[in-house]
Design a protein around this motif. Structure first.
Motif, PDB file in Angstrom:
ATOM      1  N   GLN A 190       0.825  -1.203   0.000  1.00 48.60           N
ATOM      2  CA  GLN A 190       0.000   0.000   0.000  1.00 48.60           C
ATOM      3  C   GLN A 190       0.861   1.256   0.000  1.00 48.60           C
ATOM      4  O   GLN A 190       0.556   2.225  -0.702  1.00 48.60           O
ATOM      5  CB  GLN A 190      -0.931  -0.007   1.211  1.00 48.60           C
ATOM      6  N   ARG A 191       1.948   1.231   0.785  1.00 48.28           N
ATOM      7  CA  ARG A 191       2.836   2.395   0.824  1.00 48.28           C
ATOM      8  C   ARG A 191       3.516   2.606  -0.518  1.00 48.28           C
ATOM      9  O   ARG A 191       3.667   3.758  -0.974  1.00 48.28           O
ATOM     10  CB  ARG A 191       3.879   2.216   1.935  1.00 48.28           C
ATOM     11  N   MET A 192       3.939   1.525  -1.170  1.00 45.28           N
ATOM     12  CA  MET A 192       4.574   1.661  -2.469  1.00 45.28           C
ATOM     13  C   MET A 192       3.584   2.163  -3.522  1.00 45.28           C
ATOM     14  O   MET A 192       3.920   2.991  -4.369  1.00 45.28           O
ATOM     15  CB  MET A 192       5.175   0.319  -2.901  1.00 45.28           C
ATOM     16  N   ALA A 198       1.626   9.249  -5.933  1.00 47.21           N
ATOM     17  CA  ALA A 198       2.091  10.607  -5.662  1.00 47.21           C
ATOM     18  C   ALA A 198       3.083  11.061  -6.732  1.00 47.21           C
ATOM     19  O   ALA A 198       3.034  12.208  -7.199  1.00 47.21           O
ATOM     20  CB  ALA A 198       2.736  10.664  -4.277  1.00 47.21           C
ATOM     21  N   ARG A 199       3.957  10.147  -7.146  1.00 44.00           N
ATOM     22  CA  ARG A 199       4.934  10.496  -8.181  1.00 44.00           C
ATOM     23  C   ARG A 199       4.225  10.754  -9.509  1.00 44.00           C
ATOM     24  O   ARG A 199       4.539  11.704 -10.233  1.00 44.00           O
ATOM     25  CB  ARG A 199       5.955   9.364  -8.332  1.00 44.00           C
ATOM     26  N   VAL A 207       5.642  18.717 -11.854  1.00 43.04           N
ATOM     27  CA  VAL A 207       6.598  18.777 -10.749  1.00 43.04           C
ATOM     28  C   VAL A 207       7.230  17.395 -10.601  1.00 43.04           C
ATOM     29  O   VAL A 207       6.896  16.631  -9.689  1.00 43.04           O
ATOM     30  CB  VAL A 207       5.898  19.189  -9.427  1.00 43.04           C
ATOM     31  N   PRO A 208       8.109  17.019 -11.518  1.00 39.56           N
ATOM     32  CA  PRO A 208       8.736  15.689 -11.444  1.00 39.56           C
ATOM     33  C   PRO A 208       9.581  15.555 -10.166  1.00 39.56           C
ATOM     34  O   PRO A 208      10.199  16.518  -9.719  1.00 39.56           O
ATOM     35  CB  PRO A 208       9.607  15.628 -12.695  1.00 39.56           C
TER      36      PRO A 208
END
Length: 214
Positions: A190-192, A198-199, A207-208
C-alpha cells in the motif's frame, strides 16, 4: 563464534576440578565473535548420562537455559500489526527474555487468539477460530503454525509443561512470519502504491520528483 570458557557453576563442588561423573548440573559458557570483540555468556542445563557399559563413554544432553549477557531484549513486532497484537507479543517476549517459558507460551497463544479475532475468525474455541481462518484467505502454513502456538500454550497453562527455549522461540518466529504475511507485506504494498501515485500525480502537474535511492 568461538567457545572461550566453560565452567561448572551449580551445584557447588566440594572438590574443584573436572567432573566426569554422571548427573545433572548447570554450566556457564562464554562465546566470542570471531569478527568483533563482542561476547555472549549463556547458562546451560547439562545432563550427563553414563554409558550402558563400563567402557562406554558418557553422553551429554545440553539445553540452553538463558542468555546472561548481553541482556536479552523482548522481541519487537512490526508496527504494521494491530496495537493489541503488538502489546500481547511484547508481554510474551518479556516472559521469554527472563526464561519464564510457560508464561511465554501462554502469552504467544494469546497473540494468536487476538490475530484470529482481528481477522474476523469465528468459533467457540481457539481451535475452531484458527481453522476458520482458511475462509479468510489465510495460508494453510500460517494456520498450521497457529495451531502449534495453541498447543504449546495449552500445554503450558493446563499441564504446566515447560518447553525448551528454542521450542518457544520457534513459536515466536511462526507468529512473526504470520505478521509479515498478514500485515507487513500488505502495508508495504500500500505504501509503495501510494508513493507511485504521488509520483505520477506530481509528474502530471509538472513537478517531477527524482527516484528515491534504495
Amino acid at each position: 563464534m568461538t567457545l572461550r570458557n566453560r565452567r561448572w557453576i551449580h551445584p557447588v563442588l566440594k572438590v574443584p576440578g573436572t567432573v566426569q561423573r554422571p548427573g545433572q548440573h548447570v554450566e556457564e559458557e562464554v562465546w566470542s565473535c570471531d569478527f568483533c570483540t563482542k561476547a555472549v555468556v549463556e547458562l546451560y542445563d547439562v545432563n550427563r548420562i553414563a554409558g550402558e557399559m563400563s567402557h562406554t563413554a558418557a553422553t551429554e544432553e545440553r539445553t540452553l537455559v538463558s542468555r546472561v549477557w548481553p541482556p536479552q531484549e523482548p522481541r519487537p513486532l512490526s508496527q504494521d500489526a494491530p496495537q493489541k497484537v503488538r502489546d500481547l507479543f511484547l508481554e510474551a517476549g518479556r516472559a521469554e527474555a527472563v526464561a519464564a517459558f510457560r508464561l511465554a507460551g501462554v502469552g504467544y497463544r494469546s497473540v494468536v487468539e487476538e490475530i484470529c479475532k482481528e481477522r474476523g475468525a469465528q468459533g467457540k474455541t481457539l481451535y475452531a477460530m484458527i481453522s476458520d481462518l482458511a475462509t479468510h484467505n489465510v495460508p494453510q502454513s500460517l494456520i498450521d503454525g497457529f495451531h502449534e502456538a495453541r498447543l504449546l500454550g495449552n500445554d503450558s497453562v493446563h499441564d504446566g509443561l515447560e518447553y525448551a527455549p528454542d521450542e518457544v522461540a520457534d513459536i515466536a518466529g511462526l507468529i512473526e512470519e504470520a505478521v509479515l504475511v498478514l500485515y507487513t507485506q500488505p502495508a508495504e504494498r500500500q505504501r509503495m502504491a501510494a508513493a507511485r501515485l504521488a509520483r505520477r500525480t506530481a509528474n502530471k502537474a509538472g513537478v517531477p520528483t527524482p527516484p528515491s535511492t534504495p
